[in-house]
Write a protein that holds these residues in place. Structure first.
Motif, PDB file in Angstrom:
ATOM      1  N   SER A   3      61.641  46.683 -12.131  1.00 57.75           N
ATOM      2  CA  SER A   3      62.082  47.951 -11.529  1.00 57.75           C
ATOM      3  C   SER A   3      61.811  47.757  -9.815  1.00 57.75           C
ATOM      4  O   SER A   3      62.242  48.892  -9.206  1.00 57.75           O
ATOM      5  N   GLY A   4      61.930  46.701  -9.531  1.00 59.22           N
ATOM      6  CA  GLY A   4      61.720  46.559  -7.906  1.00 59.22           C
ATOM      7  C   GLY A   4      60.519  45.859  -7.387  1.00 59.22           C
ATOM      8  O   GLY A   4      59.811  45.059  -8.157  1.00 59.22           O
ATOM      9  N   ARG A   5      60.423  45.785  -6.031  1.00 62.63           N
ATOM     10  CA  ARG A   5      59.553  44.828  -5.606  1.00 62.63           C
ATOM     11  C   ARG A   5      58.547  45.549  -4.746  1.00 62.63           C
ATOM     12  O   ARG A   5      58.799  46.720  -4.176  1.00 62.63           O
ATOM     13  N   THR A   6      57.271  45.086  -4.763  1.00 61.02           N
ATOM     14  CA  THR A   6      56.277  45.807  -3.978  1.00 61.02           C
ATOM     15  C   THR A   6      55.730  44.801  -2.691  1.00 61.02           C
ATOM     16  O   THR A   6      55.671  43.586  -3.046  1.00 61.02           O
ATOM     17  N   ASN A  32      57.259  41.373  -7.810  1.00 60.13           N
ATOM     18  CA  ASN A  32      57.992  42.082  -8.666  1.00 60.13           C
ATOM     19  C   ASN A  32      57.335  42.989  -9.500  1.00 60.13           C
ATOM     20  O   ASN A  32      56.348  42.975 -10.071  1.00 60.13           O
ATOM     21  N   ARG A  33      57.583  44.448  -9.474  1.00 59.98           N
ATOM     22  CA  ARG A  33      56.893  45.541 -10.237  1.00 59.98           C
ATOM     23  C   ARG A  33      57.601  45.335 -11.848  1.00 59.98           C
ATOM     24  O   ARG A  33      58.754  44.862 -11.626  1.00 59.98           O
ATOM     25  N   TYR A  67      58.373  47.282 -15.475  1.00 60.18           N
ATOM     26  CA  TYR A  67      58.288  48.412 -16.454  1.00 60.18           C
ATOM     27  C   TYR A  67      57.251  48.528 -17.156  1.00 60.18           C
ATOM     28  O   TYR A  67      56.580  49.532 -17.581  1.00 60.18           O
ATOM     29  N   GLY A 124      64.251  53.385  -2.180  1.00 60.58           N
ATOM     30  CA  GLY A 124      64.938  52.721  -3.276  1.00 60.58           C
ATOM     31  C   GLY A 124      64.097  52.185  -4.269  1.00 60.58           C
ATOM     32  O   GLY A 124      62.983  52.750  -4.662  1.00 60.58           O
ATOM     33  N   LYS A 125      64.241  50.715  -4.790  1.00 59.72           N
ATOM     34  CA  LYS A 125      63.543  50.357  -5.678  1.00 59.72           C
ATOM     35  C   LYS A 125      62.100  49.605  -4.990  1.00 59.72           C
ATOM     36  O   LYS A 125      61.120  49.286  -5.824  1.00 59.72           O
ATOM     37  N   ASN A 126      62.271  49.354  -3.597  1.00 55.91           N
ATOM     38  CA  ASN A 126      61.102  48.803  -3.108  1.00 55.91           C
ATOM     39  C   ASN A 126      60.054  49.706  -2.597  1.00 55.91           C
ATOM     40  O   ASN A 126      60.259  50.539  -2.331  1.00 55.91           O
ATOM     41  N   HIS A 127      58.597  48.973  -2.779  1.00 57.31           N
ATOM     42  CA  HIS A 127      57.760  49.894  -2.509  1.00 57.31           C
ATOM     43  C   HIS A 127      56.798  49.026  -1.261  1.00 57.31           C
ATOM     44  O   HIS A 127      56.774  47.902  -1.381  1.00 57.31           O
TER      45      HIS A 127
END
Length: 147
Positions: free
Chosen positions: A26-29, A68-69, A71, A110-113
């Motif tokens: 679901s995106g990158r942290t 990577n995060r 789901y 967006g998808k990044n935190h």
């Protein structure tokens, strides 16, 4: 019964392939350690699967890493621990990232935190994106002074 076992096995195989292909990511942290202490900060960070090594962060600089995060974070409890030391504090261990705790307090676009940690002479501050403010999460363990 054999048909049901075969179907379950095929579904599990498909799920593993999707995870491996990172379709369900679901995106990158990005975790940032920002040094505002006034002297070098030594940091050693690790998770169950990764040892990020020892890093010296000069005053006014930062060290960061990303991952990577997924789901399925309910089942995969991502945690990163760090031990930090500087001239006034030795081997202070803290939890730099925990998926349940930080999923909504880390923010970004967006998808990044981004998870922001600020090291100051008072202690370690965390930027809470929900509250839009820095909060003192870990005060340094200063010994009490004796009068």
């Amino acid at each position: 019964m054999r048909g049901l076992n075969k179907l379950v096995l095929e579904l599990l195989t498909l799920l593993l392939l999707l995870c491996e292909a990172r379709v369900l990511v679901s995106g990158r942290t990005h975790v940032h350690l920002i040094n505002q202490i006034g002297s070098d900060l030594n940091a050693h960070c690790w998770s169950k699967d990764d040892d990020l090594g020892q890093h010296t962060i000069s005053s006014g600089q930062e060290y960061q890493w990303s991952f990577n995060r997924n789901y399925f974070h309910f089942f995969m409890k991502t945690r990163f621990h760090c031990t930090v030391s500087w001239a006034e504090a030795n081997d202070f261990k803290f939890l730099a990232y925990h998926s349940f705790r930080d999923e909504h307090t880390c923010g970004g676009h967006g998808k990044n935190h981004d998870c922001l940690w600020l090291f100051s002479p008072e202690g370690i501050y965390f930027y809470d994106y929900l509250l839009s403010m820095w909060s003192l999460r870990y005060p340094w363990p200063w010994p009490q002074s004796i009068p």
